[in-house]
Design a protein around this motif. Structure first.
Motif, PDB file in Angstrom:
ATOM      1  N   ILE A 140     -12.283  45.886  28.496  1.00 56.00           N
ATOM      2  CA  ILE A 140     -13.463  46.636  28.924  1.00 56.00           C
ATOM      3  C   ILE A 140     -13.664  46.492  30.440  1.00 56.00           C
ATOM      4  O   ILE A 140     -13.621  45.381  30.987  1.00 56.00           O
ATOM      5  N   ASP A 141     -13.859  47.623  31.117  1.00 57.50           N
ATOM      6  CA  ASP A 141     -14.126  47.683  32.567  1.00 57.50           C
ATOM      7  C   ASP A 141     -12.966  47.192  33.426  1.00 57.50           C
ATOM      8  O   ASP A 141     -13.147  46.937  34.618  1.00 57.50           O
ATOM      9  N   ASN A 142     -11.775  47.075  32.852  1.00 62.50           N
ATOM     10  CA  ASN A 142     -10.632  46.523  33.581  1.00 62.50           C
ATOM     11  C   ASN A 142      -9.821  47.627  34.249  1.00 62.50           C
ATOM     12  O   ASN A 142      -8.670  47.901  33.884  1.00 62.50           O
ATOM     13  N   GLY A 143     -10.418  48.266  35.267  1.00 63.56           N
ATOM     14  CA  GLY A 143      -9.710  49.301  35.998  1.00 63.56           C
ATOM     15  C   GLY A 143      -8.476  48.770  36.698  1.00 63.56           C
ATOM     16  O   GLY A 143      -7.439  49.455  36.766  1.00 63.56           O
ATOM     17  N   PHE A 144      -8.556  47.557  37.195  1.00 66.78           N
ATOM     18  CA  PHE A 144      -7.411  46.925  37.848  1.00 66.78           C
ATOM     19  C   PHE A 144      -6.252  46.797  36.861  1.00 66.78           C
ATOM     20  O   PHE A 144      -5.105  47.156  37.166  1.00 66.78           O
ATOM     21  N   GLY A 145      -6.535  46.305  35.656  1.00 70.05           N
ATOM     22  CA  GLY A 145      -5.486  46.120  34.661  1.00 70.05           C
ATOM     23  C   GLY A 145      -4.869  47.434  34.207  1.00 70.05           C
ATOM     24  O   GLY A 145      -3.660  47.514  33.968  1.00 70.05           O
ATOM     25  N   ALA A 146      -5.703  48.472  34.074  1.00 65.95           N
ATOM     26  CA  ALA A 146      -5.175  49.786  33.688  1.00 65.95           C
ATOM     27  C   ALA A 146      -4.221  50.310  34.749  1.00 65.95           C
ATOM     28  O   ALA A 146      -3.159  50.862  34.433  1.00 65.95           O
ATOM     29  N   ALA A 147      -4.587  50.145  36.015  1.00 65.27           N
ATOM     30  CA  ALA A 147      -3.713  50.592  37.101  1.00 65.27           C
ATOM     31  C   ALA A 147      -2.417  49.796  37.139  1.00 65.27           C
ATOM     32  O   ALA A 147      -1.339  50.354  37.371  1.00 65.27           O
ATOM     33  N   GLN A 148      -2.505  48.486  36.889  1.00 67.29           N
ATOM     34  CA  GLN A 148      -1.298  47.666  36.875  1.00 67.29           C
ATOM     35  C   GLN A 148      -0.342  48.102  35.764  1.00 67.29           C
ATOM     36  O   GLN A 148       0.875  48.139  35.948  1.00 67.29           O
ATOM     37  N   ALA A 149      -0.905  48.450  34.596  1.00 68.05           N
ATOM     38  CA  ALA A 149      -0.066  48.956  33.504  1.00 68.05           C
ATOM     39  C   ALA A 149       0.606  50.267  33.911  1.00 68.05           C
ATOM     40  O   ALA A 149       1.809  50.472  33.657  1.00 68.05           O
ATOM     41  N   ALA A 150      -0.158  51.156  34.538  1.00 67.17           N
ATOM     42  CA  ALA A 150       0.404  52.431  34.985  1.00 67.17           C
ATOM     43  C   ALA A 150       1.509  52.216  36.012  1.00 67.17           C
ATOM     44  O   ALA A 150       2.541  52.907  35.993  1.00 67.17           O
ATOM     45  N   LEU A 151       1.334  51.257  36.901  1.00 67.25           N
ATOM     46  CA  LEU A 151       2.343  50.977  37.916  1.00 67.25           C
ATOM     47  C   LEU A 151       3.642  50.472  37.295  1.00 67.25           C
ATOM     48  O   LEU A 151       4.738  50.819  37.749  1.00 67.25           O
ATOM     49  N   ARG A 152       3.532  49.669  36.262  1.00 65.46           N
ATOM     50  CA  ARG A 152       4.740  49.192  35.578  1.00 65.46           C
ATOM     51  C   ARG A 152       5.483  50.356  34.917  1.00 65.46           C
ATOM     52  O   ARG A 152       6.715  50.415  34.944  1.00 65.46           O
TER      53      ARG A 152
END
Length: 214
Positions: A193-205
């Motif tokens: 929840i609210d983890n925009g940083f983590g979502a972006a890191q997944a997308a980068l991988r």
């Protein structure tokens, strides 16, 4: 600081500022400045930023909506693109954290905001634009219906980013997280929840696999 993280994983070190004192954030930022390193700072709320030293504050590219700051020059552009799609404008803090994290790493991100299922025609009007992205980050609170709808309409990997906006049973984002985890749309994945940083890191991988270095 784990300055070797980028060499190991392809993802640069970042500073999670929540829980750190202004003096600790100052010391980390000054060390990065002295060594000529780039740095992403997350959860740097305005009052904590205001307590930093003037030298550090002036060196930071700060965004209050996402509570992120970037230290150093822009990253070299990397191939591939990400669409960050929000259900409503209340989702913008997490969505902007994601877009800022992507920008820090040189990734192209298109923000498609306020296209939630309460007005499905808004999403359909932007669908072809979204389909051009290599990865989609879907950002939603309330009942989280956007996750399943998008994952059933696009071929790209969809990362569900539940957010804590909402009232009653939606409060805190747990209903949206449950919607992402219980979705019948195959292939949908979720972050916290609210983890925009983590979502972006997944997308980068995902982008790194789709567009490996030549």
């Amino acid at each position: 600081m784990d300055w070797d993280r980028e060499a190991r994983t392809g993802l640069a070190e970042a500073v999670y500022c929540a829980g750190k004192t202004p003096a600790q954030v100052d010391a980390i930022a000054l060390a990065a400045l002295n060594e000529g390193r780039r740095l992403l700072l997350t959860r740097l709320v305005p009052e904590r930023r205001a307590a930093l030293s003037p030298h550090v504050r002036e060196a930071l590219d700060y965004d209050a909506i996402s509570a992120t700051a970037i230290l150093g020059d822009p990253a070299a552009a990397r191939p591939g693109s990400v669409a960050v799609v929000t259900g409503g404008l209340a989702d913008m803090p997490a969505a902007t954290e994601a877009t800022r994290t992507l920008a820090f790493h040189g990734a192209t991100a298109t923000l498609v905001a306020d296209v939630g299922v309460a007005g499905l025609w808004r999403l359909m009007a932007r669908l072809e634009e979204i389909r051009r992205a290599d990865v989609v980050i879907a950002v939603a609170g309330m009942e989280g219906a956007l996750f399943s709808v998008l994952a059933g309409l696009v071929a790209a990997p969809v990362v569900a980013l539940p957010v804590s906006c909402g009232t009653g049973v939606s409060a805190g984002g747990r209903l949206a997280l449950g919607a992402a985890l219980g979705s019948c749309a195959p292939g949908l994945v979720a972050v916290n929840i609210d983890n925009g940083f983590g979502a972006a890191q997944a997308a980068l991988r995902i982008l790194a696999l789709a567009h490996p270095p030549q």
